[in-house]
Design a protein around this motif. Structure first.
Motif, PDB file in Angstrom:
ATOM      1  N   GLN A  84       0.826  -1.201   0.000  1.00  0.00           N
ATOM      2  CA  GLN A  84       0.000   0.000   0.000  1.00  0.00           C
ATOM      3  C   GLN A  84       0.867   1.261   0.000  1.00  0.00           C
ATOM      4  N   ARG A  85       1.950   1.246   0.737  1.00  0.00           N
ATOM      5  CA  ARG A  85       2.860   2.390   0.696  1.00  0.00           C
ATOM      6  C   ARG A  85       3.536   2.488  -0.667  1.00  0.00           C
ATOM      7  N   SER A  86       3.889   1.348  -1.250  1.00  0.00           N
ATOM      8  CA  SER A  86       4.479   1.363  -2.593  1.00  0.00           C
ATOM      9  C   SER A  86       3.528   1.986  -3.598  1.00  0.00           C
ATOM     10  N   ASN A  87       2.251   1.653  -3.512  1.00  0.00           N
ATOM     11  CA  ASN A  87       1.279   2.215  -4.454  1.00  0.00           C
ATOM     12  C   ASN A  87       1.253   3.736  -4.365  1.00  0.00           C
ATOM     13  N   ALA A  88       1.363   4.268  -3.156  1.00  0.00           N
ATOM     14  CA  ALA A  88       1.398   5.725  -3.001  1.00  0.00           C
ATOM     15  C   ALA A  88       2.672   6.305  -3.619  1.00  0.00           C
ATOM     16  N   ILE A  89       3.786   5.613  -3.431  1.00  0.00           N
ATOM     17  CA  ILE A  89       5.048   6.114  -3.993  1.00  0.00           C
ATOM     18  C   ILE A  89       5.022   6.054  -5.511  1.00  0.00           C
ATOM     19  N   TRP A  90       4.434   4.998  -6.101  1.00  0.00           N
ATOM     20  CA  TRP A  90       4.356   4.937  -7.573  1.00  0.00           C
ATOM     21  C   TRP A  90       3.608   6.162  -8.110  1.00  0.00           C
ATOM     22  N   ALA A 107       3.924  11.406 -10.987  1.00  0.00           N
ATOM     23  CA  ALA A 107       3.750  12.858 -11.038  1.00  0.00           C
ATOM     24  C   ALA A 107       5.084  13.572 -11.238  1.00  0.00           C
ATOM     25  N   GLN A 108       6.137  13.091 -10.594  1.00  0.00           N
ATOM     26  CA  GLN A 108       7.436  13.747 -10.690  1.00  0.00           C
ATOM     27  C   GLN A 108       8.141  13.468 -12.018  1.00  0.00           C
ATOM     28  N   SER A 109       7.989  12.257 -12.534  1.00  0.00           N
ATOM     29  CA  SER A 109       8.751  11.860 -13.722  1.00  0.00           C
ATOM     30  C   SER A 109       7.994  12.044 -15.025  1.00  0.00           C
ATOM     31  N   GLY A 110       6.662  12.149 -14.956  1.00  0.00           N
ATOM     32  CA  GLY A 110       5.861  12.224 -16.173  1.00  0.00           C
ATOM     33  C   GLY A 110       5.731  10.895 -16.889  1.00  0.00           C
ATOM     34  N   ARG A 111       6.124   9.794 -16.246  1.00  0.00           N
ATOM     35  CA  ARG A 111       6.042   8.461 -16.838  1.00  0.00           C
ATOM     36  C   ARG A 111       4.826   7.714 -16.304  1.00  0.00           C
ATOM     37  N   THR A 112       4.215   6.895 -17.149  1.00  0.00           N
ATOM     38  CA  THR A 112       3.168   5.986 -16.689  1.00  0.00           C
ATOM     39  C   THR A 112       3.838   4.732 -16.145  1.00  0.00           C
ATOM     40  N   LEU A 113       3.653   4.479 -14.862  1.00  0.00           N
ATOM     41  CA  LEU A 113       4.297   3.346 -14.204  1.00  0.00           C
ATOM     42  C   LEU A 113       3.310   2.247 -13.841  1.00  0.00           C
ATOM     43  N   PHE A 114       2.014   2.571 -13.781  1.00  0.00           N
ATOM     44  CA  PHE A 114       0.986   1.630 -13.337  1.00  0.00           C
ATOM     45  C   PHE A 114      -0.179   1.635 -14.307  1.00  0.00           C
ATOM     46  N   HIS A 115      -0.682   0.442 -14.627  1.00  0.00           N
ATOM     47  CA  HIS A 115      -1.896   0.276 -15.426  1.00  0.00           C
ATOM     48  C   HIS A 115      -2.879  -0.557 -14.609  1.00  0.00           C
ATOM     49  N   ALA A 154      12.944   5.881 -13.669  1.00  0.00           N
ATOM     50  CA  ALA A 154      12.420   7.081 -13.009  1.00  0.00           C
ATOM     51  C   ALA A 154      13.135   7.341 -11.700  1.00  0.00           C
ATOM     52  N   GLN A 155      13.337   6.291 -10.906  1.00  0.00           N
ATOM     53  CA  GLN A 155      13.971   6.486  -9.600  1.00  0.00           C
ATOM     54  C   GLN A 155      15.450   6.841  -9.729  1.00  0.00           C
ATOM     55  N   LEU A 156      16.145   6.255 -10.692  1.00  0.00           N
ATOM     56  CA  LEU A 156      17.550   6.606 -10.888  1.00  0.00           C
ATOM     57  C   LEU A 156      17.690   8.042 -11.397  1.00  0.00           C
ATOM     58  N   LEU A 188      15.597  10.544 -10.853  1.00  0.00           N
ATOM     59  CA  LEU A 188      15.277  11.450  -9.760  1.00  0.00           C
ATOM     60  C   LEU A 188      16.376  11.441  -8.696  1.00  0.00           C
ATOM     61  N   ALA A 189      17.014  10.288  -8.496  1.00  0.00           N
ATOM     62  CA  ALA A 189      18.133  10.233  -7.557  1.00  0.00           C
ATOM     63  C   ALA A 189      19.276  11.106  -8.040  1.00  0.00           C
ATOM     64  N   ARG A 190      19.583  11.041  -9.330  1.00  0.00           N
ATOM     65  CA  ARG A 190      20.641  11.897  -9.890  1.00  0.00           C
ATOM     66  C   ARG A 190      20.287  13.369  -9.690  1.00  0.00           C
ATOM     67  N   GLN A 191      19.031  13.701  -9.976  1.00  0.00           N
ATOM     68  CA  GLN A 191      18.594  15.087  -9.794  1.00  0.00           C
ATOM     69  C   GLN A 191      18.725  15.522  -8.336  1.00  0.00           C
ATOM     70  N   GLY A 192      18.592  14.550  -7.427  1.00  0.00           N
ATOM     71  CA  GLY A 192      18.728  14.833  -6.002  1.00  0.00           C
ATOM     72  C   GLY A 192      20.162  14.830  -5.518  1.00  0.00           C
ATOM     73  N   GLY A 193      21.122  14.646  -6.421  1.00  0.00           N
ATOM     74  CA  GLY A 193      22.527  14.721  -6.058  1.00  0.00           C
ATOM     75  C   GLY A 193      23.241  13.403  -5.922  1.00  0.00           C
ATOM     76  N   ALA A 194      22.562  12.294  -6.168  1.00  0.00           N
ATOM     77  CA  ALA A 194      23.218  10.988  -6.040  1.00  0.00           C
ATOM     78  C   ALA A 194      24.282  10.807  -7.112  1.00  0.00           C
ATOM     79  N   THR A 195      25.347  10.106  -6.745  1.00  0.00           N
ATOM     80  CA  THR A 195      26.377   9.686  -7.687  1.00  0.00           C
ATOM     81  C   THR A 195      26.106   8.238  -8.065  1.00  0.00           C
ATOM     82  N   ILE A 196      26.176   7.924  -9.360  1.00  0.00           N
ATOM     83  CA  ILE A 196      25.893   6.570  -9.820  1.00  0.00           C
ATOM     84  C   ILE A 196      27.083   6.071 -10.633  1.00  0.00           C
ATOM     85  N   GLN A 197      27.623   4.950 -10.227  1.00  0.00           N
ATOM     86  CA  GLN A 197      28.729   4.305 -10.926  1.00  0.00           C
ATOM     87  C   GLN A 197      28.215   2.985 -11.510  1.00  0.00           C
TER      88      GLN A 197
END
Length: 395
Positions: free
Chosen positions: A68-74, A79-87, A164-166, A168-177
């Motif tokens: 149920q918490r995951s559904n709220a996060i999706w 909304a943040q990414s503009g992607r359709t993640l759920f049908h 989407a999560q990667l 947004l993480a980059r936009q939030g300052g995360a470093t990804i290797q």
């Protein structure tokens, strides 16, 4: 060794790792994500174009808060990414009565799902074979079959969720290797060091979410309770793909008389693979992610079409379009493994696995970030302890 020190390092950027990286970056943490490949990819456990999600988790009531918490996060991520993640498609779990075949460790999964739904006020029905055929003429249940139906259930798009999560993480300052394999880690009283093939990185905490590669990275005592099983995802050509649109066709989990009879069919959402996805599950042979066979044989195609699909579904041609190998990391009780390392609470171990993890991944990532940054999570993870895996031979 890199001079920069991070608050948290996340090893593995599939479903759980990408979610944890996003959640940690959202909180303003200095976070590094490491993956041996370029996620999302088809070499692990977090792919396949579509994944089932449902709220009445027959595997156990303790999963319901996570989904149920995951559904709220999706919804937030859409909304943040503009992607359709759920049908939304609705979902059917079809099975004969009784305990002749279990699913994810539970006998009579229809009854188990109904019990959880009733206990959590989740909209649902239980319908008989005639009603299944009336609503969905492509399906061919036996007279003894009945189904749990959840109208609010649907499909997640795993690759999009990870992307989407990667992003947004980059936009939030995360470093990804990426393209960098972690080969070891050391936890001390003052922090953690992660060693890769290229470098060494330091942090206050570490989240290990390496999917099937957890069989190499988990604490030694827990490794006997983890094994990897090769699964095959098939797509076949539809006579009319519109009949499998999520607006008219639900996902189906079909539990037969034996474990070998398990079968599932997915709706075909827009902008996805132009075919109908079919899966089965096998748990009698183990493998390793570095040596697994990724070739899908003619015998596997034939078994999926002739033995498992034709007796249950109309509307498909014997024309394979695509196939992928997926890796399930399996525990003896088919529940997750989420816990602190037994020798250091600076290291969080995450193997939310056994073939039913993706629907929970957004909330699991939030919980992992809390464990790594705060030393605790608001979710009760006692059912997922590593201690229960110690010394558990599973093969």
């Amino acid at each position: 060794m890199r001079a920069e020190r991070y608050d948290v390092i996340v090893v593995g950027l599939g479903a759980m790792g990408a979610a944890a990286l996003y959640q940690a970056s959202k909180r303003g943490a200095r976070v590094l994500g490491i993956d041996r490949y370029e996620p999302p990819h088809t070499l692990g456990s977090s792919h396949g174009d579509t994944r089932i999600t449902r709220e009445a988790i027959g595997e156990g009531d303790f999963y319901v808060p996570l989904v149920q918490r995951s559904n709220a996060i999706w919804r937030e991520l859409e909304a943040q990414s503009g992607r359709t993640l759920f049908h939304r498609s609705g979902g059917l779990i079809i099975a004969p009565p009784g305990d002749s075949a279990s699913f994810h460790g539970e006998g009579d999964f229809v009854a188990a799902s109904e019990r959880v739904a009733a206990g959590h006020d989740i909209a649902h029905e239980v319908i008989d074979a005639d009603e299944i055929k009336r609503r969905h003429p492509l399906l061919k249940p036996r007279e003894c079959d009945r189904a749990y139906y959840e109208p609010g259930a649907g499909l997640l798009r795993p690759e999009r969720c990870i992307e989407a999560q990667l992003e947004l993480a980059r936009q939030g300052g995360a470093t990804i290797q990426t393209g960098e394999r972690a080969i070891g880690y050391e936890a001390r009283t003052d922090g953690v060091t992660v060693t890769t093939e290229r470098d060494r990185y330091q942090a206050d905490g570490l989240i290990l979410a390496a999917g099937a590669w957890m069989v190499d990275l988990a604490p030694a005592a827990a490794r006997a309770g983890l094994r990897v099983c090769r699964q095959v995802i098939h797509w076949f050509e539809a006579e009319d793909i519109r009949q499998f649109d999520p607006q008219v066709f639900p996902w189906v989990i079909w539990i037969g008389d034996t474990l070998a009879d398990f079968w599932s069919v997915f709706p075909a959402p827009p902008a996805g693979v132009n075919g109908v996805k079919l899966v089965t599950e096998q748990y009698h042979r183990s493998t390793h992610p570095d040596s697994v066979s990724r070739e899908v044989t003619a015998a596997e195609y034939d078994d999926m079409y002739y033995r498992l699909t034709l007796p249950r579904l109309d509307g498909l041609r014997n024309k394979p379009i695509r196939a992928e190998v997926c890796l399930y990391t399996v525990t003896p009780d088919e529940h997750f493994a989420i816990d602190f390392h037994p020798e250091s609470e600076r290291v969080v171990i995450a193997s939310p696995c056994s073939g039913h993890g993706f629907k929970h991944s957004a909330a699991v990532g939030e919980a992992l970030a809390g464990m790594a940054l705060d030393g605790e999570s608001e979710f009760d993870s006692s059912a997922f302890s590593l201690a229960r895996l110690a010394g558990s031979a599973t093969d």
